[in-house]
Design a protein around this motif. Structure first.
Motif, PDB file in Angstrom:
ATOM      1  N   GLY A  51      42.846  43.947  38.942  1.00  0.00           N
ATOM      2  CA  GLY A  51      41.508  44.527  39.122  1.00  0.00           C
ATOM      3  C   GLY A  51      40.637  44.329  37.904  1.00  0.00           C
ATOM      4  N   PHE A  52      41.188  44.586  36.722  1.00  0.00           N
ATOM      5  CA  PHE A  52      40.379  44.442  35.501  1.00  0.00           C
ATOM      6  C   PHE A  52      40.110  42.980  35.158  1.00  0.00           C
ATOM      7  CE2 PHE A  52      41.521  48.885  34.714  1.00  0.00           C
ATOM      8  CZ  PHE A  52      40.264  49.359  34.365  1.00  0.00           C
ATOM      9  N   LEU A  53      41.119  42.134  35.331  1.00  0.00           N
ATOM     10  CA  LEU A  53      40.920  40.717  34.972  1.00  0.00           C
ATOM     11  C   LEU A  53      39.879  40.059  35.873  1.00  0.00           C
ATOM     12  CD1 LEU A  53      44.544  39.609  34.067  1.00  0.00           C
ATOM     13  CD2 LEU A  53      42.599  39.800  32.526  1.00  0.00           C
ATOM     14  N   MET A  54      39.763  40.547  37.094  1.00  0.00           N
ATOM     15  CA  MET A  54      38.740  39.996  37.995  1.00  0.00           C
ATOM     16  C   MET A  54      37.322  40.236  37.438  1.00  0.00           C
ATOM     17  SD  MET A  54      39.726  38.414  40.763  1.00  0.00           S
ATOM     18  CE  MET A  54      38.374  38.553  41.903  1.00  0.00           C
ATOM     19  N   GLN A  55      37.185  41.238  36.580  1.00  0.00           N
ATOM     20  CA  GLN A  55      35.852  41.525  36.001  1.00  0.00           C
ATOM     21  C   GLN A  55      35.691  40.839  34.642  1.00  0.00           C
ATOM     22  OE1 GLN A  55      34.654  43.191  38.504  1.00  0.00           O
ATOM     23  NE2 GLN A  55      36.754  43.619  39.161  1.00  0.00           N
ATOM     24  N   ALA A  56      36.715  40.136  34.182  1.00  0.00           N
ATOM     25  CA  ALA A  56      36.683  39.626  32.809  1.00  0.00           C
ATOM     26  C   ALA A  56      36.281  38.157  32.709  1.00  0.00           C
ATOM     27  CB  ALA A  56      38.050  39.849  32.160  1.00  0.00           C
ATOM     28  N   VAL A  57      35.551  37.671  33.704  1.00  0.00           N
ATOM     29  CA  VAL A  57      35.145  36.253  33.657  1.00  0.00           C
ATOM     30  C   VAL A  57      33.832  36.140  32.874  1.00  0.00           C
ATOM     31  CG1 VAL A  57      34.554  34.247  35.044  1.00  0.00           C
ATOM     32  CG2 VAL A  57      36.293  35.824  35.836  1.00  0.00           C
ATOM     33  N   ALA A  58      33.802  35.202  31.929  1.00  0.00           N
ATOM     34  CA  ALA A  58      32.603  35.052  31.088  1.00  0.00           C
ATOM     35  C   ALA A  58      31.878  33.752  31.405  1.00  0.00           C
ATOM     36  CB  ALA A  58      33.016  35.069  29.622  1.00  0.00           C
ATOM     37  N   GLY A  59      30.555  33.790  31.321  1.00  0.00           N
ATOM     38  CA  GLY A  59      29.750  32.576  31.529  1.00  0.00           C
ATOM     39  C   GLY A  59      29.437  32.317  32.987  1.00  0.00           C
ATOM     40  N   GLU A  60      28.714  31.218  33.241  1.00  0.00           N
ATOM     41  CA  GLU A  60      28.314  30.914  34.618  1.00  0.00           C
ATOM     42  C   GLU A  60      28.855  29.571  35.095  1.00  0.00           C
ATOM     43  OE1 GLU A  60      26.685  31.844  38.190  1.00  0.00           O
ATOM     44  OE2 GLU A  60      26.960  33.117  36.438  1.00  0.00           O
ATOM     45  N   ARG A  61      28.970  28.603  34.166  1.00  0.00           N
ATOM     46  CA  ARG A  61      29.502  27.290  34.575  1.00  0.00           C
ATOM     47  C   ARG A  61      30.997  27.402  34.873  1.00  0.00           C
ATOM     48  NH1 ARG A  61      25.753  23.330  32.243  1.00  0.00           N
ATOM     49  NH2 ARG A  61      23.923  23.921  33.432  1.00  0.00           N
ATOM     50  N   CYS A 101      43.163  35.773  29.634  1.00  0.00           N
ATOM     51  CA  CYS A 101      44.428  36.228  30.222  1.00  0.00           C
ATOM     52  C   CYS A 101      45.544  36.235  29.178  1.00  0.00           C
ATOM     53  CB  CYS A 101      44.818  35.331  31.399  1.00  0.00           C
ATOM     54  SG  CYS A 101      43.802  35.622  32.828  1.00  0.00           S
ATOM     55  N   LEU A 102      45.585  35.167  28.367  1.00  0.00           N
ATOM     56  CA  LEU A 102      46.625  35.100  27.325  1.00  0.00           C
ATOM     57  C   LEU A 102      46.468  36.265  26.353  1.00  0.00           C
ATOM     58  CD1 LEU A 102      46.739  31.246  26.605  1.00  0.00           C
ATOM     59  CD2 LEU A 102      48.474  32.630  27.767  1.00  0.00           C
ATOM     60  N   VAL A 103      45.209  36.523  25.933  1.00  0.00           N
ATOM     61  CA  VAL A 103      44.950  37.640  25.009  1.00  0.00           C
ATOM     62  C   VAL A 103      45.352  38.963  25.678  1.00  0.00           C
ATOM     63  CG1 VAL A 103      43.150  38.865  23.717  1.00  0.00           C
ATOM     64  CG2 VAL A 103      43.089  36.380  23.838  1.00  0.00           C
ATOM     65  N   ALA A 104      45.037  39.092  26.968  1.00  0.00           N
ATOM     66  CA  ALA A 104      45.362  40.336  27.696  1.00  0.00           C
ATOM     67  C   ALA A 104      46.862  40.584  27.691  1.00  0.00           C
ATOM     68  CB  ALA A 104      44.837  40.249  29.122  1.00  0.00           C
ATOM     69  N   ILE A 105      47.642  39.511  27.923  1.00  0.00           N
ATOM     70  CA  ILE A 105      49.107  39.667  27.969  1.00  0.00           C
ATOM     71  C   ILE A 105      49.624  40.150  26.607  1.00  0.00           C
ATOM     72  CG2 ILE A 105      51.296  38.412  28.244  1.00  0.00           C
ATOM     73  CD1 ILE A 105      49.608  36.529  30.200  1.00  0.00           C
ATOM     74  N   VAL A 106      49.125  39.499  25.538  1.00  0.00           N
ATOM     75  CA  VAL A 106      49.572  39.855  24.181  1.00  0.00           C
ATOM     76  C   VAL A 106      49.155  41.291  23.848  1.00  0.00           C
ATOM     77  CG1 VAL A 106      49.316  39.282  21.729  1.00  0.00           C
ATOM     78  CG2 VAL A 106      49.521  37.448  23.413  1.00  0.00           C
ATOM     79  N   LEU A 107      47.877  41.621  24.119  1.00  0.00           N
ATOM     80  CA  LEU A 107      47.376  42.963  23.790  1.00  0.00           C
ATOM     81  C   LEU A 107      48.155  44.033  24.548  1.00  0.00           C
ATOM     82  CD1 LEU A 107      43.471  42.611  23.735  1.00  0.00           C
ATOM     83  CD2 LEU A 107      45.030  42.808  21.811  1.00  0.00           C
ATOM     84  N   GLY A 134      54.076  41.942  34.641  1.00  0.00           N
ATOM     85  CA  GLY A 134      53.106  42.341  35.667  1.00  0.00           C
ATOM     86  C   GLY A 134      51.729  41.765  35.347  1.00  0.00           C
ATOM     87  N   VAL A 135      51.357  41.774  34.054  1.00  0.00           N
ATOM     88  CA  VAL A 135      50.043  41.227  33.657  1.00  0.00           C
ATOM     89  C   VAL A 135      50.021  39.715  33.890  1.00  0.00           C
ATOM     90  CG1 VAL A 135      48.337  41.076  31.789  1.00  0.00           C
ATOM     91  CG2 VAL A 135      49.817  43.055  31.919  1.00  0.00           C
ATOM     92  N   VAL A 136      51.164  39.046  33.640  1.00  0.00           N
ATOM     93  CA  VAL A 136      51.235  37.590  33.871  1.00  0.00           C
ATOM     94  C   VAL A 136      50.960  37.295  35.352  1.00  0.00           C
ATOM     95  CG1 VAL A 136      52.714  35.536  33.802  1.00  0.00           C
ATOM     96  CG2 VAL A 136      52.831  37.203  31.948  1.00  0.00           C
ATOM     97  N   ILE A 137      51.630  38.043  36.210  1.00  0.00           N
ATOM     98  CA  ILE A 137      51.440  37.843  37.666  1.00  0.00           C
ATOM     99  C   ILE A 137      49.972  38.096  38.029  1.00  0.00           C
ATOM    100  CG2 ILE A 137      52.038  38.802  39.953  1.00  0.00           C
ATOM    101  CD1 ILE A 137      54.832  39.451  38.694  1.00  0.00           C
ATOM    102  N   ALA A 138      49.412  39.196  37.476  1.00  0.00           N
ATOM    103  CA  ALA A 138      48.016  39.550  37.770  1.00  0.00           C
ATOM    104  C   ALA A 138      47.073  38.429  37.326  1.00  0.00           C
ATOM    105  CB  ALA A 138      47.662  40.848  37.047  1.00  0.00           C
ATOM    106  N   SER A 139      47.362  37.830  36.155  1.00  0.00           N
ATOM    107  CA  SER A 139      46.491  36.761  35.624  1.00  0.00           C
ATOM    108  C   SER A 139      46.458  35.577  36.587  1.00  0.00           C
ATOM    109  CB  SER A 139      47.002  36.267  34.275  1.00  0.00           C
ATOM    110  OG  SER A 139      47.110  37.328  33.392  1.00  0.00           O
ATOM    111  N   ILE A 140      47.647  35.184  37.050  1.00  0.00           N
ATOM    112  CA  ILE A 140      47.714  34.006  37.943  1.00  0.00           C
ATOM    113  C   ILE A 140      46.958  34.294  39.246  1.00  0.00           C
ATOM    114  CG2 ILE A 140      49.281  32.504  39.259  1.00  0.00           C
ATOM    115  CD1 ILE A 140      51.371  33.108  36.983  1.00  0.00           C
ATOM    116  N   ILE A 141      47.200  35.476  39.781  1.00  0.00           N
ATOM    117  CA  ILE A 141      46.552  35.811  41.060  1.00  0.00           C
ATOM    118  C   ILE A 141      45.037  35.947  40.886  1.00  0.00           C
ATOM    119  CG2 ILE A 141      46.341  37.681  42.772  1.00  0.00           C
ATOM    120  CD1 ILE A 141      49.446  37.748  42.598  1.00  0.00           C
ATOM    121  N   ALA A 142      44.606  36.617  39.811  1.00  0.00           N
ATOM    122  CA  ALA A 142      43.157  36.778  39.570  1.00  0.00           C
ATOM    123  C   ALA A 142      42.500  35.402  39.427  1.00  0.00           C
ATOM    124  CB  ALA A 142      42.930  37.609  38.314  1.00  0.00           C
ATOM    125  N   PHE A 143      43.183  34.481  38.748  1.00  0.00           N
ATOM    126  CA  PHE A 143      42.635  33.123  38.560  1.00  0.00           C
ATOM    127  C   PHE A 143      42.421  32.447  39.918  1.00  0.00           C
ATOM    128  CE2 PHE A 143      42.763  28.588  37.837  1.00  0.00           C
ATOM    129  CZ  PHE A 143      42.001  28.435  36.682  1.00  0.00           C
TER     130      PHE A 143
END
Lengths: 355, 340
Positions: free
Chosen positions: A54-64, A76-82, A147-156
């Motif tokens: 849910g949170f990663l879906m809101q974490a997209v930056a830029g328009e291109r 996503c990588l930073v999210a997993i580490v944090l 769990g965050v790794v799985i979320a990252s792949i799915i959100a992507f």
């Protein structure tokens, strides 16, 4: 009933951008929970996968798209580490607070490299923050991070490959909607000229349309603020168009007010002037109707622009009509002429930009 | 040393979160994290924005907690139902995110209620804690934004108005150079009209936010509203003049008319500089004045031009420019008098 609801929704959310994004977020959350569950991760890990998606879906930056994809992978990588670090520190209150204070500083500081990182960094902060309050430690932290790794792949996958968004298209859709409103108001103005007295019903209709215009304009302002297009030229172009949308709204308001003034002293003007005003407004309405369509015949529109110019010239010449004696009446006519000229120049500029 | 605005905001965020942690630790609160979360989220680009968000956050958290609690009692306590509620609340939170902060916060609170329902239970203690911690977090954010490297919109506005007035002054100079010196209209002139509106629009947004800063002061809001109205009117007429200028390329003036136009320009520039000085808190060196006297001469003289068979279309444009400049000057004088 359904058509009414759809048009109401479209009015509040042109292009169904928000609807699509909200549905995609729910889909990502559900998918992440299901996948994590099927992979037999402990219950807390399943929960982490759901909320991280849910949170990663809101974490997209830029328009291109390309830029979004690159930054999203980094985020996503930073999210997993944090998340992992935060979850490890969960047992020590001092470490936990220190970690969050440092994280808060950097989450805001990163905005220096572009305001488009604002939402992304805020969501990263939340990920780090949630990690510190969930039960963690070794080896739970590892499962939770999984769990965050799985979320990252799915959100992507969900963000980029299911109903991808195009906010720029929505900006143009909104512009076209406003031209449609301009068209309707101008036609109502023609009607107002023809009836002996203006009715409350008529004023209500116009005010309703004016409010709609302002709301659509505000939507574009909002889109522009959240767009964060990386190309400066494109940003400047969109900002210019939205600014013109604002000026067109003002010109329309002026036309309305001036026609009201005109109606108050209508007996002072000869019939021919009515006809000129009527024709000129009708031409402007026609031009705005053209611009409200995605595809229009540029030659026909150009022809209408020339006709409108011609009518406005006739109206200018009518200012010297001997039957108009008082200076104030000349001023009223002048105001009508210039408000219409202003509208015409804006519509012409839009036509040039669109073509 | 001048800090970058993002550095200031970053320090504010770190201090706000630290304060929330310290307060939570001191009072041994179990749900301090809510205060930390709120403090971090409501801190914004300026003090005014932080106040606005804090008020919205508190209000909508109370509403969301009440509605969420009621729903919690209505919905069957079965995992599946609770998950459905979480998903619905997630949908609406994201739907309003970036569009309406208030509604987004309302649904976030309902989401929190059902997440707790799934993990543990939602109780009256949690209900009270949620509201109290939100209040604490919001207050921390407001205080931090006010005391630590405060970013005041009012100061920003004070910088934007002179920028806008300088742009206005430049446009007036350009308009008169076309009128008096018969220079060809510059292409950039029409862009000036757009730039002026852009600056004005930014200013208006800041003014709206400034209301929140003035919640704690006695600044009369009506006065600010009137100032903005005068500025809006002034820009409306100036941009109208700018749009007419290209049509006056071939308009020939008499020497007397030229002299009077110069006098008119002089008065208008003096009025603008008086306003500029007043806003920058400097001693005002001149008196603002009306252009009515010189305008009467110009109007009479322009009627003579009409009798001398000048082009009627050009004459109308010229007359409109003069009329709009008069209205522009009236708005500037009005702005000055409101601002005293």
């Amino acid at each position: 009933m359904l058509a009414k609801l759809t048009s109401k929704l479209w009015y509040k959310d042109p292009g169904f951008l928000r609807l699509k994004h909200a549905s995609k977020t729910v889909m990502a959350v559900l998918l992440a929970i299901i996948v994590a569950y099927l992979l037999r991760i402990p219950a807390l890990g399943v929960f982490v996968a759901g909320f991280a998606a849910g949170f990663l879906m809101q974490a997209v930056a830029g328009e291109r798209r390309r830029y979004q994809q690159k930054t999203f992978v980094v985020i996503c990588l930073v999210a997993i580490v944090l998340f992992f670090i935060g979850n490890i520190m969960q047992h020590n209150t001092y470490w936990q607070s220190g970690y969050l204070i440092i994280l808060s500083f950097f989450a805001v500081y990163v905005r220096r490299y572009g305001p488009h990182f604002m939402l992304a960094t805020l969501n990263l902060w939340v990920m780090g923050f949630i990690a510190t309050i969930l039960p963690g430690g070794w080896p739970d932290a590892l499962y939770n991070s999984y769990g965050v790794v799985i979320a990252s792949i799915i959100a992507f996958i969900v963000f980029f490959y299911i109903f991808p968004q195009r906010k720029i298209i929505a900006v143009f859709d909104n512009l076209r909607r406003n031209f449609n409103i301009v068209h309707k108001i101008l036609l109502l103005s023609v009607k107002q000229l023809q009836v002996p007295e203006s009715s409350i019903e008529h004023d209500k209709k116009v005010l309703g349309l004016m409010t709609e215009y302002r709301e659509v304009y505000a939507l574009n302002q909002n889109l522009l603020a959240t767009l964060s297009v990386i190309s400066q030229d494109l940003n400047a172009m969109l900002a210019k168009l939205v600014m013109r949308q604002f000026i067109t709204g003002k010109a329309m308001w002026m036309i309305r007010q001036n026609i009201k003034d005109f109606k108050q002293v209508e007996e002072a003007f000869p019939q021919v002037i009515y006809q000129y005003i009527d024709d000129a407004i009708f031409c402007l309405a026609h031009i705005s109707q053209f611009l409200s369509h995605k595809k229009y015949n540029a030659n026909k529109l150009q022809h209408d622009i020339s006709r409108a110019e011609e009518k406005l010239k006739l109206l200018q010449a009518a200012l010297f009509n001997d039957k108009i004696i008082h200076k104030e009446h000349v001023v009223i006519l002048l105001n009508i002429t210039f408000s219409m000229q202003r509208m015409l120049s804006m519509l012409t500029l839009f036509h040039e930009d669109f073509s | 040393m001048r800090l970058h605005v993002t550095t200031k905001l970053a320090i504010q965020a770190a201090i706000a979160v630290a304060l929330a942690a310290i307060i939570g630790h001191y009072f041994a609160e179990t749900h301090t994290y809510w205060a930390m979360l709120v403090a971090m989220f409501v801190l914004s680009q300026s003090w005014a924005e932080s106040i606005k968000k804090s008020l919205q956050r508190i209000g909508m958290t109370v509403c969301g907690a009440v509605v969420g609690s009621l729903l919690f009692f209505v919905v069957p306590h079965v995992l599946l139902w609770e998950i459905v509620c979480v998903l619905i609340a997630t949908f609406f939170t994201v739907y309003y995110l970036g569009n309406s902060y208030s509604w987004s916060m309302f649904f976030t609170t309902i989401l929190v209620v059902f997440i707790f329902a799934i993990l543990h239970d939602w109780t009256f203690v949690l209900f009270k804690a949620r509201i109290a911690e939100t209040f604490v977090g919001a207050i921390i954010a407001i205080i931090t934004a006010a005391l630590v490297f405060p970013i005041r919109i009012e100061e920003d506005v004070k910088q934007t108005i002179p920028d806008l007035l300088t742009a206005v002054e430049q446009s007036i100079t350009d308009v008169f150079s076309i009128l008096i010196a018969q220079q060809k209209p510059k292409k950039i002139l029409i862009h000036q009209s757009l730039d002026l509106y852009k600056l004005f629009y930014q200013l208006r947004e800041k003014y709206q936010l400034m209301n929140y800063e003035h919640l704690f002061t006695k600044t009369p809001r009506k006065k600010i509203k009137k100032i903005m109205l005068n500025l809006d009117i002034a820009l409306h007429y100036l941009t109208s003049v700018i749009e007419i200028m290209p049509k006056l390329e071939n308009f020939m003036l008499t020497d007397e008319l030229r002299e009077n136009l110069q006098a008119m320009q002089q008065i208008m520039l003096i009025n603008l500089s008086c306003l500029q000085q007043q806003i920058e808190m400097q001693r005002v060196s001149d008196e603002v004045s009306s252009i009515n006297d010189v305008l009467t001469v110009i109007q009479n003289e322009s009627c003579n031009l009409l009798r001398q068979n000048c082009d009627k279309g050009d004459w109308i444009n010229f007359y409109a420019v003069i009329f709009y400049l008069k209205r522009f000057n009236e708005a500037i004088v009005g702005f000055y008098r409101e601002n005293v």
